[in-house]
Design an enzyme around this catalytic site. Structure first.
Site, PDB file in Angstrom:
ATOM      1  N   GLU A 195      -0.878   1.724  -5.083  1.00  0.00           N
ATOM      2  CA  GLU A 195      -0.683   3.160  -4.834  1.00  0.00           C
ATOM      3  C   GLU A 195      -1.758   3.983  -5.536  1.00  0.00           C
ATOM      4  OE1 GLU A 195      -0.197   3.953  -8.159  1.00  0.00           O
ATOM      5  OE2 GLU A 195       1.137   5.576  -7.468  1.00  0.00           O
ATOM      6  N   TRP A 196      -2.869   3.292  -5.838  1.00  0.00           N
ATOM      7  CA  TRP A 196      -4.120   3.937  -6.258  1.00  0.00           C
ATOM      8  C   TRP A 196      -4.021   4.668  -7.606  1.00  0.00           C
ATOM      9  CZ3 TRP A 196      -2.641   6.573  -1.261  1.00  0.00           C
ATOM     10  CH2 TRP A 196      -2.704   5.651  -0.196  1.00  0.00           C
ATOM     11  N   GLY A 197      -2.919   4.422  -8.326  1.00  0.00           N
ATOM     12  CA  GLY A 197      -2.767   5.100  -9.615  1.00  0.00           C
ATOM     13  C   GLY A 197      -2.250   6.521  -9.486  1.00  0.00           C
ATOM     14  N   ASP A 198      -1.877   6.941  -8.270  1.00  0.00           N
ATOM     15  CA  ASP A 198      -1.457   8.330  -8.046  1.00  0.00           C
ATOM     16  C   ASP A 198      -0.238   8.711  -8.887  1.00  0.00           C
ATOM     17  OD1 ASP A 198      -3.435   8.475  -6.227  1.00  0.00           O
ATOM     18  OD2 ASP A 198      -2.178   8.987  -4.492  1.00  0.00           O
ATOM     19  N   ASN A 199       0.667   7.761  -9.080  1.00  0.00           N
ATOM     20  CA  ASN A 199       1.915   8.066  -9.797  1.00  0.00           C
ATOM     21  C   ASN A 199       2.005   7.305 -11.124  1.00  0.00           C
ATOM     22  OD1 ASN A 199       3.434   9.668  -7.567  1.00  0.00           O
ATOM     23  ND2 ASN A 199       2.625   7.849  -6.543  1.00  0.00           N
ATOM     24  N   ASP A 221       0.824  -1.206   0.000  1.00  0.00           N
ATOM     25  CA  ASP A 221       0.000   0.000   0.000  1.00  0.00           C
ATOM     26  C   ASP A 221       0.865   1.266   0.000  1.00  0.00           C
ATOM     27  OD1 ASP A 221      -2.436   1.368   0.093  1.00  0.00           O
ATOM     28  OD2 ASP A 221      -3.233   0.134   1.718  1.00  0.00           O
ATOM     29  N   ASP A 254      -9.969   3.548  -3.527  1.00  0.00           N
ATOM     30  CA  ASP A 254     -10.702   2.383  -3.025  1.00  0.00           C
ATOM     31  C   ASP A 254     -12.123   2.277  -3.569  1.00  0.00           C
ATOM     32  OD1 ASP A 254      -8.441   1.972  -1.620  1.00  0.00           O
ATOM     33  OD2 ASP A 254      -9.376   1.991   0.360  1.00  0.00           O
TER      34      ASP A 254
END
Ligand code: GLA
Length: 410
Positions: A182-186, A149, A204
């Site tokens: 990492e939620w697609g942030d980067n 995560d 999420d």
């Protein structure tokens, strides 16, 4: 001799410097179960053992589901005196090794969760600064899968952090599937094909089909938001590295139509199929959705191409997914809250998938046999238009196979 020694040193150094991710652990999208969507932090060894039992007894294992994944909150309050991770012994009194042995004895695999930052999202210790120790401990315990995560990660470089854990997992010597969260942030799809086996493309998911769930400063995504964020990224997915629009909410309280649509669309996108419901008490209806072999075969197709949203016609989405041996999956998805009658004119769908597979539908030259995967019935052919009703917030899913009887060419 000296030259040989020098060569030996170079090869050795090269191996150390250029670690690689484990190969062959995710040639098709991973399938399994994870504790978070249903149980959040409320997990213990009894639950996990019962889930492993249910995985086998309910037919899920036979359908292809393999991983039993612990999510957040398995941790003791502190690491041990040497800095190694340890589990919460009130919730897991037999320890992680015994739990892994139990799951393995059922023919299944087991996954664990950590975080690249200083703390997990549930406030437990993260792996930052302990990557090699953690990977080693997971391998010693017998884990086969790590979800990693991205909470408490201020000022940490994402490429560096995830690559470091990839290298640590490799060095630990046990093949472990690396699921990046990492939620697609980067934009991991741009850099992580050699780092992880799957990466989240969204924040999420929550238990809602079309509306965002707002919690003050953050939101849980509806199924449709996850779909819309993941769909455009198809060119980045393929065998060994999958886009992950988050775990399934099927069986957690959506309507049957919504559950069927959610599951089908994840299959059309070659998404990992990680169940998030209580599989110990699944309704027959949920079981029928998540174990359908023909639908799972669309997800697990060996070509490994993420399907494409071809077009949208007033809330009716038209999806195609190229499959092995010249087959196609074809899906109509009705996003709206009213049933929709539609006439499929195959000749309108002649196109070439230039972006990924290079495959053409060629309805003008090839006739396909069409099988209705959810509703069954007699198969038909693509040399005629076909009328269909797509229920509200539901799908129609067909498998198209080039027919043995092709028209004579003029
Ligand atoms: C993040 C992840 C979730 C879950 C929780 C656990 O929010 O995206 O999938 O792992 O943390 O705390």
């Amino acid at each position: 001799m000296k030259k040989l020694l020098l060569l030996g040193t170079c090869v050795c150094l090269w191996t150390v410097v250029s670690a690689q991710k484990w190969e062959g652990v995710a040639d098709t999208p991973p399938m399994g179960w994870n504790s978070w969507n249903k149980f959040a932090c409320d997990i213990n060894e009894e639950l996990i053992r019962e889930i492993a039992d249910a995985m086998v007894d309910s037919g899920l294992a036979d359908a292809g589901y393999l991983y039993i994944n612990l999510d957040d909150c398995w941790h003791a309050p502190e690491r041990d005196a040497d800095g190694f991770p340890q589990c919460d012994t009130t919730r897991f009194p037999s320890g992680m090794k015994a739990l892994a042995d139990y799951v393995h004895a059922k023919g299944l695999k087991i996954g664990i969760y950590s975080d690249a930052g200083r703390k997990t999202c549930g406030g437990r210790f993260g792996s930052f600064g302990h990557e090699y120790q953690d990977a080693l401990q997971y391998a010693r315990w017998g884990f086969d899968y790590l979800k990693y995560d991205w909470c408490e990660s201020d000022n940490i470089n994402p490429v560096g952090a995830y690559t470091l854990m990839r290298d640590a997992l490799r060095a630990a010597g046990r093949p472990i599937l690396f699921s990046m969260c990492e939620w697609g942030d980067n934009k991991p799809w741009e850099w992580a094909a050699d780092v992880g086996h799957m990466w989240r493309t969204t924040g999420d998911i929550g238990l809602s089909f079309s509306e965002q769930i707002v919690h003050g400063t953050w939101e849980q995504n509806s199924v449709l938001r996850c779909l819309d964020l993941n769909a455009p990224l198809r060119k980045y997915a393929g065998p060994g590295h999958w886009n992950d629009p988050d775990m399934l909410e099927v069986g957690n309280g959506l309507t049957e139509n919504q559950d069927r649509a959610h599951f089908t669309l994840w299959c059309m996108m070659a998404a990992p199929l990680i169940l998030g419901n209580d599989i110990r008490q699944m309704s027959d209806q949920t079981a029928a959705i998540v174990t359908d072999p023909d639908v799972i075969a669309i997800d697990q197709d060996p070509l490994g191409v993420q399907g494409l949203r071809h077009s949208t016609d007033q809330g009716l989405e038209i999806w195609f997914k190229p499959l092995i041996n010249g087959d196609w999956a074809f899906c109509l998805f009705n996003r709206t809250k009213t049933p929709r009658e539609y006439t499929i004119d195959w000749q309108r769908f002649n196109f070439t998938d230039d972006e990924v597979s290079g495959r053409s539908t060629s309805f003008d030259t090839i006739v396909y046999d069409v099988r209705d995967l959810w509703y069954g019935g007699k198969s038909f052919r693509t040399d005629r238009k076909h009328e269909v009703t797509v229920p509200a917030e539901d799908v129609v899913l067909y498998r198209l196979t080039p027919s043995a009887k092709q028209p004579r060419r003029k």
